[in-house]
Design a protein around this motif. Structure first.
Motif, mmCIF file in Angstrom:
data_model
loop_
_atom_site.group_PDB
_atom_site.id
_atom_site.type_symbol
_atom_site.label_atom_id
_atom_site.label_comp_id
_atom_site.label_asym_id
_atom_site.label_seq_id
_atom_site.Cartn_x
_atom_site.Cartn_y
_atom_site.Cartn_z
ATOM 1 N N PHE A 65 0.842 -1.198 0.000
ATOM 2 C CA PHE A 65 0.000 0.000 0.000
ATOM 3 C C PHE A 65 0.872 1.241 0.000
ATOM 4 C CE2 PHE A 65 0.476 -1.610 4.321
ATOM 5 C CZ PHE A 65 0.871 -0.501 5.060
ATOM 6 N N GLN A 66 0.229 2.365 -0.237
ATOM 7 C CA GLN A 66 0.887 3.664 -0.185
ATOM 8 C C GLN A 66 0.303 4.464 0.966
ATOM 9 O OE1 GLN A 66 0.209 5.362 -4.124
ATOM 10 N NE2 GLN A 66 2.403 5.215 -4.477
ATOM 11 N N MET A 67 1.155 5.306 1.547
ATOM 12 C CA MET A 67 0.722 6.227 2.601
ATOM 13 C C MET A 67 1.252 7.615 2.274
ATOM 14 S SD MET A 67 1.568 4.081 6.089
ATOM 15 C CE MET A 67 0.312 4.862 7.106
ATOM 16 N N VAL A 68 0.510 8.630 2.679
ATOM 17 C CA VAL A 68 1.028 9.996 2.625
ATOM 18 C C VAL A 68 2.088 10.112 3.719
ATOM 19 C CG1 VAL A 68 0.462 12.436 2.968
ATOM 20 C CG2 VAL A 68 -1.120 10.952 1.718
ATOM 21 N N TRP A 69 3.217 10.721 3.392
ATOM 22 C CA TRP A 69 4.289 10.926 4.371
ATOM 23 C C TRP A 69 3.800 11.946 5.392
ATOM 24 C CZ3 TRP A 69 8.939 8.433 4.795
ATOM 25 C CH2 TRP A 69 9.856 8.969 5.702
ATOM 26 N N ASP A 70 3.254 11.462 6.500
ATOM 27 C CA ASP A 70 2.660 12.313 7.526
ATOM 28 C C ASP A 70 3.208 11.876 8.879
ATOM 29 O OD1 ASP A 70 1.122 13.710 9.336
ATOM 30 O OD2 ASP A 70 -0.810 13.157 8.450
ATOM 31 N N THR A 71 4.237 12.556 9.350
ATOM 32 C CA THR A 71 4.961 12.121 10.546
ATOM 33 C C THR A 71 4.170 12.291 11.840
ATOM 34 O OG1 THR A 71 6.054 14.273 10.692
ATOM 35 C CG2 THR A 71 7.218 12.515 9.491
ATOM 36 N N VAL A 72 3.034 12.991 11.811
ATOM 37 C CA VAL A 72 2.208 13.108 13.019
ATOM 38 C C VAL A 72 1.037 12.121 13.013
ATOM 39 C CG1 VAL A 72 2.867 15.506 13.477
ATOM 40 C CG2 VAL A 72 0.823 15.014 12.121
ATOM 41 N N ASP A 73 0.871 11.364 11.926
ATOM 42 C CA ASP A 73 -0.173 10.335 11.848
ATOM 43 C C ASP A 73 0.287 9.112 12.649
ATOM 44 O OD1 ASP A 73 -2.625 9.121 10.457
ATOM 45 O OD2 ASP A 73 -1.010 7.728 9.930
ATOM 46 N N ALA A 74 -0.545 8.657 13.593
ATOM 47 C CA ALA A 74 -0.164 7.553 14.483
ATOM 48 C C ALA A 74 0.104 6.257 13.723
ATOM 49 C CB ALA A 74 -1.247 7.335 15.538
ATOM 50 N N GLY A 75 -0.717 5.948 12.710
ATOM 51 C CA GLY A 75 -0.511 4.734 11.920
ATOM 52 C C GLY A 75 0.789 4.792 11.141
ATOM 53 N N PHE A 76 1.041 5.926 10.514
ATOM 54 C CA PHE A 76 2.293 6.112 9.775
ATOM 55 C C PHE A 76 3.486 5.949 10.708
ATOM 56 C CE2 PHE A 76 5.840 8.794 8.564
ATOM 57 C CZ PHE A 76 6.057 8.434 7.247
ATOM 58 N N ASP A 77 3.421 6.612 11.864
ATOM 59 C CA ASP A 77 4.539 6.562 12.798
ATOM 60 C C ASP A 77 4.780 5.136 13.300
ATOM 61 O OD1 ASP A 77 6.611 7.918 14.337
ATOM 62 O OD2 ASP A 77 5.387 7.384 16.079
ATOM 63 N N ALA A 78 3.713 4.392 13.586
ATOM 64 C CA ALA A 78 3.866 3.012 14.063
ATOM 65 C C ALA A 78 4.542 2.139 13.003
ATOM 66 C CB ALA A 78 2.502 2.430 14.435
ATOM 67 N N MET A 126 5.008 10.555 -0.731
ATOM 68 C CA MET A 126 4.321 9.295 -0.433
ATOM 69 C C MET A 126 5.346 8.256 -0.008
ATOM 70 S SD MET A 126 1.135 10.018 -1.171
ATOM 71 C CE MET A 126 0.312 8.440 -1.296
ATOM 72 N N VAL A 127 4.877 7.215 0.639
ATOM 73 C CA VAL A 127 5.740 6.092 0.983
ATOM 74 C C VAL A 127 5.054 4.808 0.520
ATOM 75 C CG1 VAL A 127 4.858 5.885 3.354
ATOM 76 C CG2 VAL A 127 7.105 5.006 2.802
ATOM 77 N N ASP A 128 5.817 3.960 -0.172
ATOM 78 C CA ASP A 128 5.344 2.634 -0.573
ATOM 79 C C ASP A 128 5.722 1.659 0.533
ATOM 80 O OD1 ASP A 128 4.423 3.469 -3.093
ATOM 81 O OD2 ASP A 128 6.405 3.206 -3.973
ATOM 82 N N VAL A 129 4.740 0.886 0.992
ATOM 83 C CA VAL A 129 4.959 -0.046 2.093
ATOM 84 C C VAL A 129 4.619 -1.455 1.627
ATOM 85 C CG1 VAL A 129 4.329 -0.638 4.472
ATOM 86 C CG2 VAL A 129 4.338 1.770 3.744
ATOM 87 N N SER A 130 5.475 -2.419 1.974
ATOM 88 C CA SER A 130 5.207 -3.838 1.728
ATOM 89 C C SER A 130 5.411 -4.575 3.042
ATOM 90 C CB SER A 130 6.165 -4.424 0.690
ATOM 91 O OG SER A 130 5.974 -3.803 -0.555
ATOM 92 N N ILE A 131 4.424 -5.400 3.396
ATOM 93 C CA ILE A 131 4.509 -6.163 4.632
ATOM 94 C C ILE A 131 4.201 -7.629 4.348
ATOM 95 C CG2 ILE A 131 3.919 -4.145 6.020
ATOM 96 C CD1 ILE A 131 1.114 -5.195 6.367
#
Length: 147
Positions: A65-78, A126-131
């Motif tokens: 998935f992709q996420m907006v680079w948002d350093t104050v978003d709890a999900g992004f930070d986790a 944006m950040v591309d994430v693979s888990i």
């Protein structure tokens, strides 16, 4: 037959423990892809009359998935912290709300394998994430939602 839209699907992160999950939606995501595959073993014999026979072996899963680079978003930070600290996180990728008994999806403990930042000139960073599922006390499972 019920049709589900991608915009109604949800990605959740468990902030509790496995026995008593506290599912928090990771809403800062777009274009989530759940990849499910199965390995295969050749079981062809002469009794197959010239046809190859195959059986499924180990299942494999990944979520991209992709996420907006948002350093104050709890999900992004986790997710960012899990990547840098090699810490697993439990997720559920559902086709609807996790409290809806008609919803279903994959629940597993995942390791973060890709956390690539994209800096397109005319777009948000944006950040591309693979888990992928990782070594854990509980095996991945296909679940249905509900209270």
């Amino acid at each position: 037959m019920a049709t589900r839209l991608g915009m109604d699907a949800k990605l959740y992160r468990n902030t509790g423990d496995y026995a008593t999950p506290v599912w928090v939606e990771v809403s800062n995501v777009k274009d989530v892809t759940l990849n499910l595959e199965k390995g295969e073993a050749d079981v062809t014999t002469r009794a197959n009359a010239g046809w190859r026979a195959t059986v499924g072996t180990l299942k494999d899963a990944s979520i991209e998935f992709q996420m907006v680079w948002d350093t104050v978003d709890a999900g992004f930070d986790a997710i960012r912290q899990a990547f840098f600290n090699n810490a697993p996180l439990e997720f559920a990728v559902m086709d609807g709300d996790i409290t809806d008994p008609d919803s279903e999806g994959l629940r597993a403990t995942f390791d973060i394998f890709n956390f690539t930042r994209n800096e397109a000139l005319e777009e948000a960073i944006m950040v591309d994430v693979s888990i992928k599922p990782t070594y854990a006390d509980n095996a991945p499972e296909w679940i249905t939602g509900g209270p």
